[in-house]
Design an enzyme around this catalytic site. Sequence first.
Site, short mmCIF file in Angstrom:
data_model
loop_
_atom_site.label_atom_id
_atom_site.label_comp_id
_atom_site.label_asym_id
_atom_site.label_seq_id
_atom_site.Cartn_x
_atom_site.Cartn_y
_atom_site.Cartn_z
N GLY A 107 54.43 -16.47 84.84
CA GLY A 107 55.46 -16.94 83.92
C GLY A 107 56.69 -17.43 84.66
O GLY A 107 56.67 -17.60 85.88
N ASN A 108 57.74 -17.69 83.93
CA ASN A 108 59.00 -18.15 84.53
C ASN A 108 60.16 -17.50 83.78
O ASN A 108 59.96 -16.78 82.81
CB ASN A 108 59.08 -19.68 84.51
CG ASN A 108 59.06 -20.23 83.11
OD1 ASN A 108 60.00 -20.05 82.34
ND2 ASN A 108 57.97 -20.89 82.74
N ARG A 109 61.38 -17.77 84.25
CA ARG A 109 62.53 -17.02 83.74
C ARG A 109 63.24 -17.70 82.58
O ARG A 109 64.34 -17.29 82.20
CB ARG A 109 63.50 -16.75 84.89
CG ARG A 109 62.91 -15.78 85.92
CD ARG A 109 63.86 -15.53 87.07
NE ARG A 109 65.19 -15.21 86.60
CZ ARG A 109 66.32 -15.68 87.13
NH1 ARG A 109 66.28 -16.49 88.15
NH2 ARG A 109 67.47 -15.33 86.62
N SER A 110 62.65 -18.70 81.97
CA SER A 110 63.31 -19.34 80.83
C SER A 110 63.41 -18.36 79.65
O SER A 110 62.44 -17.69 79.31
CB SER A 110 62.51 -20.56 80.39
OG SER A 110 63.06 -21.08 79.20
N ALA A 120 60.40 -24.63 79.57
CA ALA A 120 59.96 -24.55 80.96
C ALA A 120 58.44 -24.43 80.93
O ALA A 120 57.90 -23.37 80.61
CB ALA A 120 60.60 -23.35 81.65
#
Length: 225
Positions: free
Chosen positions: A33-36, A100
């Site tokens: 995943g990502n930090r959005s 994102a």
Amino acid sequence: DAASGHRQDLAGLHVLISAGGTREPLDPVRFLGNRSSGKQGVALAEAAARRGASVTLVAAHLEVSEPVGVQLVSVSTALEMERSIRSLAATADVVIMAAAVADYRPSTVQPGKIKKDDVGDTLTLELVKNPDILAGLTAVRRPGQVIIGFAAETESDQAALLALGRTKLARKGCDFLVVNRVGWSQGFATDGNAITVLDRSGAIVTEASGTKMSVANSILDVLGS
Ligand code: CTP
Ligand code: CA
């Protein structure tokens, strides 16, 4: 509405917005995943709805509460987001890709939990590229449809940041690109944001900083320009 200082200047427009960060599964219990957080995209959706637009939000793993007064479509992976966005874009006047989207996904999803005993001391993941949703949209753009992309960059020098933005704008073919500096403590999950909007020619049309709601309204202002 009157409180936000905006007229119903987006009345009659169908605005499609993506927000949040996609998750790409590795196995039934893990993902990349990502930090959005989805905050800027949710603020855009709320602001557009207050200004009279009919808003559809395609949301991936929001860390903020769902906006009121918008049609919400929940997705998880980049491929799911692509499918939703592609079908909804067919009737949208404006598309804003604030999400994102994971650039890569694991090439295979294990049907059962990956076990250390089966892997050993190092685990190598093979990833494959996800489709570029934004570039796909601009390739089939309807006449008059306005497509806005975001560029999340970690470059700290402003001139270099804009140069990256201009390259990305040309590659994506969008009408406007919102250039957004991100970092360990900047851009993601924060309440404030600072952005520069470039038009098709690469010229700066808007610079804004402040709350994500005020930044959202500045971004929506370019629709009238
Ligand atoms: N985007 C997309 N589909 C992808 C990746 C990105 O639609 N598979 C969109 C994002 O929602 C954003 C824009 O493209 O509006 C730019 O995303 P960004 O990550 O900044 O650019 P990339 O083209 O993915 O390039 P890179 O991450 O290598 O800088
Ligand atoms: Ca990317």
